[in-house]
Design a protein around this motif. Sequence first.
Motif, PDB file in Angstrom:
ATOM      1  N   SER A 166       0.928  -1.210   0.028  1.00 24.58           N
ATOM      2  CA  SER A 166      -0.060   0.247   0.277  1.00 24.58           C
ATOM      3  C   SER A 166       0.759   1.228   0.149  1.00 24.58           C
ATOM      4  O   SER A 166       1.971   1.203   0.589  1.00 24.58           O
ATOM      5  CB  SER A 166      -0.896  -0.046   1.252  1.00 24.58           C
ATOM      6  OG  SER A 166      -0.179   0.327   2.387  1.00 24.58           O
ATOM      7  N   CYS A 167       0.493   2.256  -0.773  1.00 19.38           N
ATOM      8  CA  CYS A 167       1.250   3.459  -0.843  1.00 19.38           C
ATOM      9  C   CYS A 167       1.064   4.673  -0.159  1.00 19.38           C
ATOM     10  O   CYS A 167       1.505   5.522  -0.127  1.00 19.38           O
ATOM     11  CB  CYS A 167       0.922   3.801  -2.496  1.00 19.38           C
ATOM     12  SG  CYS A 167      -0.555   4.231  -2.833  1.00 19.38           S
ATOM     13  N   LEU A 168       0.233   4.495   0.807  1.00 21.90           N
ATOM     14  CA  LEU A 168      -0.554   5.607   1.673  1.00 21.90           C
ATOM     15  C   LEU A 168       0.628   6.514   2.190  1.00 21.90           C
ATOM     16  O   LEU A 168       0.587   7.678   2.082  1.00 21.90           O
ATOM     17  CB  LEU A 168      -1.444   5.047   2.781  1.00 21.90           C
ATOM     18  CG  LEU A 168      -2.755   5.643   3.011  1.00 21.90           C
ATOM     19  CD1 LEU A 168      -3.574   5.705   1.829  1.00 21.90           C
ATOM     20  CD2 LEU A 168      -3.286   4.574   4.159  1.00 21.90           C
ATOM     21  N   MET A 217      -3.484  -2.070  -2.752  1.00 18.36           N
ATOM     22  CA  MET A 217      -2.201  -2.234  -2.866  1.00 18.36           C
ATOM     23  C   MET A 217      -1.586  -2.220  -4.585  1.00 18.36           C
ATOM     24  O   MET A 217      -2.565  -2.717  -5.361  1.00 18.36           O
ATOM     25  CB  MET A 217      -1.887  -3.604  -2.182  1.00 18.36           C
ATOM     26  CG  MET A 217      -2.005  -3.778  -0.918  1.00 18.36           C
ATOM     27  SD  MET A 217      -1.299  -5.203  -0.055  1.00 18.36           S
ATOM     28  CE  MET A 217      -3.050  -5.952   0.443  1.00 18.36           C
ATOM     29  N   HIS A 218      -0.464  -1.795  -4.572  1.00 21.90           N
ATOM     30  CA  HIS A 218       0.176  -1.805  -6.119  1.00 21.90           C
ATOM     31  C   HIS A 218       0.516  -3.305  -6.172  1.00 21.90           C
ATOM     32  O   HIS A 218       1.299  -3.735  -5.406  1.00 21.90           O
ATOM     33  CB  HIS A 218       1.101  -0.862  -6.226  1.00 21.90           C
ATOM     34  CG  HIS A 218       0.815   0.468  -6.190  1.00 21.90           C
ATOM     35  ND1 HIS A 218       0.560   1.186  -7.529  1.00 21.90           N
ATOM     36  CD2 HIS A 218       0.329   1.644  -5.284  1.00 21.90           C
ATOM     37  CE1 HIS A 218       0.091   2.564  -6.971  1.00 21.90           C
ATOM     38  NE2 HIS A 218       0.064   2.929  -5.678  1.00 21.90           N
ATOM     39  N   LEU A 219       0.515  -3.849  -7.318  1.00 24.00           N
ATOM     40  CA  LEU A 219       0.944  -5.134  -7.797  1.00 24.00           C
ATOM     41  C   LEU A 219       2.356  -4.753  -8.370  1.00 24.00           C
ATOM     42  O   LEU A 219       2.142  -4.224  -9.325  1.00 24.00           O
ATOM     43  CB  LEU A 219       0.145  -5.759  -8.559  1.00 24.00           C
ATOM     44  CG  LEU A 219       0.460  -7.286  -8.976  1.00 24.00           C
ATOM     45  CD1 LEU A 219       0.460  -8.003  -7.783  1.00 24.00           C
ATOM     46  CD2 LEU A 219      -0.759  -7.698 -10.008  1.00 24.00           C
ATOM     47  N   THR A 241      -3.948   5.505 -13.100  1.00 20.61           N
ATOM     48  CA  THR A 241      -2.643   5.733 -12.132  1.00 20.61           C
ATOM     49  C   THR A 241      -3.337   6.436 -10.921  1.00 20.61           C
ATOM     50  O   THR A 241      -3.870   7.090 -10.680  1.00 20.61           O
ATOM     51  CB  THR A 241      -1.808   7.061 -13.002  1.00 20.61           C
ATOM     52  OG1 THR A 241      -1.456   6.774 -14.292  1.00 20.61           O
ATOM     53  CG2 THR A 241      -0.914   7.609 -12.008  1.00 20.61           C
ATOM     54  N   CYS A 242      -2.462   5.967 -10.049  1.00 20.71           N
ATOM     55  CA  CYS A 242      -2.715   6.221  -8.499  1.00 20.71           C
ATOM     56  C   CYS A 242      -2.678   7.686  -8.121  1.00 20.71           C
ATOM     57  O   CYS A 242      -1.565   8.350  -8.725  1.00 20.71           O
ATOM     58  CB  CYS A 242      -2.054   5.147  -7.387  1.00 20.71           C
ATOM     59  SG  CYS A 242      -2.446   5.399  -5.908  1.00 20.71           S
ATOM     60  N   ASP A 243      -3.132   8.061  -6.960  1.00 19.53           N
ATOM     61  CA  ASP A 243      -2.669   9.403  -6.473  1.00 19.53           C
ATOM     62  C   ASP A 243      -1.484   9.719  -6.078  1.00 19.53           C
ATOM     63  O   ASP A 243      -1.028  10.715  -5.931  1.00 19.53           O
ATOM     64  CB  ASP A 243      -3.669   9.830  -5.365  1.00 19.53           C
ATOM     65  CG  ASP A 243      -5.081  10.053  -5.893  1.00 19.53           C
ATOM     66  OD1 ASP A 243      -5.450  10.039  -6.948  1.00 19.53           O
ATOM     67  OD2 ASP A 243      -6.117   9.948  -5.059  1.00 19.53           O
ATOM     68  N   CYS A 244      -0.509   8.612  -5.703  1.00 21.74           N
ATOM     69  CA  CYS A 244       0.672   8.452  -5.405  1.00 21.74           C
ATOM     70  C   CYS A 244       1.532   8.747  -6.690  1.00 21.74           C
ATOM     71  O   CYS A 244       2.752   9.023  -6.601  1.00 21.74           O
ATOM     72  CB  CYS A 244       1.129   7.334  -4.633  1.00 21.74           C
ATOM     73  SG  CYS A 244       1.297   5.910  -5.751  1.00 21.74           S
ATOM     74  N   GLY A 245       1.096   8.652  -7.880  1.00 19.76           N
ATOM     75  CA  GLY A 245       1.862   8.793  -9.051  1.00 19.76           C
ATOM     76  C   GLY A 245       2.288   7.570  -9.850  1.00 19.76           C
ATOM     77  O   GLY A 245       2.815   7.709 -10.842  1.00 19.76           O
ATOM     78  N   LEU A 251      -1.378  -1.817 -11.921  1.00 22.64           N
ATOM     79  CA  LEU A 251      -2.440  -2.411 -11.200  1.00 22.64           C
ATOM     80  C   LEU A 251      -2.455  -2.271  -9.831  1.00 22.64           C
ATOM     81  O   LEU A 251      -1.492  -2.588  -9.238  1.00 22.64           O
ATOM     82  CB  LEU A 251      -2.438  -3.850 -11.798  1.00 22.64           C
ATOM     83  CG  LEU A 251      -3.775  -4.579 -11.816  1.00 22.64           C
ATOM     84  CD1 LEU A 251      -3.929  -5.668 -12.697  1.00 22.64           C
ATOM     85  CD2 LEU A 251      -3.853  -5.149 -10.202  1.00 22.64           C
ATOM     86  N   ARG A 252      -3.822  -1.802  -9.129  1.00 17.97           N
ATOM     87  CA  ARG A 252      -3.872  -1.859  -7.852  1.00 17.97           C
ATOM     88  C   ARG A 252      -4.853  -2.774  -7.472  1.00 17.97           C
ATOM     89  O   ARG A 252      -5.894  -3.087  -8.322  1.00 17.97           O
ATOM     90  CB  ARG A 252      -4.131  -0.480  -7.260  1.00 17.97           C
ATOM     91  CG  ARG A 252      -2.897   0.396  -6.998  1.00 17.97           C
ATOM     92  CD  ARG A 252      -3.493   1.750  -6.681  1.00 17.97           C
ATOM     93  NE  ARG A 252      -4.140   2.576  -7.845  1.00 17.97           N
ATOM     94  CZ  ARG A 252      -5.192   3.030  -7.837  1.00 17.97           C
ATOM     95  NH1 ARG A 252      -5.840   3.228  -6.591  1.00 17.97           N
ATOM     96  NH2 ARG A 252      -5.783   3.563  -8.736  1.00 17.97           N
ATOM     97  N   PHE A 253      -4.975  -3.203  -6.058  1.00 18.26           N
ATOM     98  CA  PHE A 253      -6.180  -4.263  -5.854  1.00 18.26           C
ATOM     99  C   PHE A 253      -6.279  -4.139  -4.294  1.00 18.26           C
ATOM    100  O   PHE A 253      -5.455  -3.770  -3.701  1.00 18.26           O
ATOM    101  CB  PHE A 253      -5.576  -5.740  -5.975  1.00 18.26           C
ATOM    102  CG  PHE A 253      -4.439  -6.227  -5.371  1.00 18.26           C
ATOM    103  CD1 PHE A 253      -3.284  -5.868  -5.758  1.00 18.26           C
ATOM    104  CD2 PHE A 253      -4.425  -6.883  -4.182  1.00 18.26           C
ATOM    105  CE1 PHE A 253      -2.054  -6.358  -5.076  1.00 18.26           C
ATOM    106  CE2 PHE A 253      -3.480  -6.978  -3.456  1.00 18.26           C
ATOM    107  CZ  PHE A 253      -1.989  -6.960  -3.920  1.00 18.26           C
TER     108      PHE A 253
HETATM  109 ZN   LIG Z   1      -0.466   4.554  -4.901  1.00 16.88          ZN
END
Ligand SMILES: [Zn+2]
Length: 463
Positions: A266-268, A279-281, A337-341, A345-347
């Motif tokens: 997880s990138c939080l 979570m980023h795969l 694309t996630c807010d973390c940049g 794929l995220r799950f």
């Molecule tokens: Zn992220």
Amino acid sequence: MKLDPNRKYWNPKIESMSREELRNLQLKKLKKQLRYNYENSIFYRDRFNQAGIKPGDIRTWEDFTRVPPMTKDDQRQCQEESLARFGHPYGMLACASVEKIVRLSSTSGTTGMPTLYTLTKHDVKVVRELHARKMWRMGFRPTDIVLHALALSMFTGGVPVCDALQEYGITMIPVGAEGGVNRVLQFIDLCKPHYIRCTPSFAEYLIQRCPQALGKPASALGLKGMTLGGEPGGSIPEVRKRLKEGFNIQRLFDNIGGSHNFHGYSCLETVDLPTYKGMHLVSEDYCILELLDPKTQQSMELKDGLVGEMCYTYIDWEGTPLLRYRLGDILEVHLSTCDCGNPGLRFKIIGRADDMLIIKGVNLYPAALKNAVMGFVPRVTGEVRILLDAPGPRVTPPLKIQVEYGEGIPSQDLPGLNKEMREKMHSLLRVTPEIEFVPPNTFERATHKSKMIVKRYEQKGNT
Ligand SMILES: [Zn+2]
């Protein structure tokens, strides 16, 4: 080789690939893997022949869905047949010869015959690489000291991760959850690690017991952060808040290394995001993820918000490269694309397909119930059990659950808490359970995945 601590990725070439490049790489590796499995495994050769396909027939993603999915039961059957034919458990499925196998591993499942994975030197290197990608993104650097308080077991998050982190240059303190809470606390106090790795429930236990064991609160241990795994919790806001305050830490990560090939984090806290993004795969060049429709078992095209049963295929593996393996977990995926940049794929893990209960037509995953209960800590301990008087998934209402009330909660507060919890569960889960409160520490604390469902129908007559 000295690594620049500021580089963004452990493996910049792979981790910054576009989705299209990655899919092409996967397909290329897949074709090679299919040929390899066909040539080296009796099980897969039989399977392909029964389905009337040859590895060379699989040229596109659509062709790929002609490969029949397999389950843990298939794997167990292979092991039994292997024992009978070869005197060892992996001759049917394993693709590498006995002399190339350097490690046996198993998942953390606790029911039935353990399912084995065989790893060659190449596979061990891959496992190290995948752990390293996650750890690098979470900010771990070779100067860090990490205390391991998950089980020191043969599953990916046990001994293999300790091996991988040592290789990475991190100072590992492999105490293991088996040492117990007091021993883990003693080693934290003595060795001053920056991070610890444990389950969320073990972390809560450390906070509870620290004042008595060390004469100071867990917030005075000097930790920088922790990684959580093995059970749900790392995604629950209340749990995160409690652990961050309890240990006085800023960095709290959820991570997974399922069956060696499915690695996510997880990138939080990497960029201070307000809400959990899943979570980023990070292992898609070694793992093809598909989501299957739980009803029809058909593969669905991945898109933002899609929910389905996970099914994965090992690519570029030598030991036990499972093809289209259904493990029974229900996932939600995101591709944007996630807010973390970070792209990719995220799950989110929603629950287990075989744990799912149906109460008056409503689907309930025990993990979701656990999340709802965790929101009431410290008035409850967070431990909950679901009592089933008959096999699921259909449950005759009301759903019966037992919840441990929190330390020091007076009994006159319980009726009010009961009402509040029932209302919360009704609004969150659309299920209103019958709650029985039991004293704190009634349930055994598992060092790994806690079993939440109590099958009372199996216990009858045994006592
Ligand atoms: Zn992220």
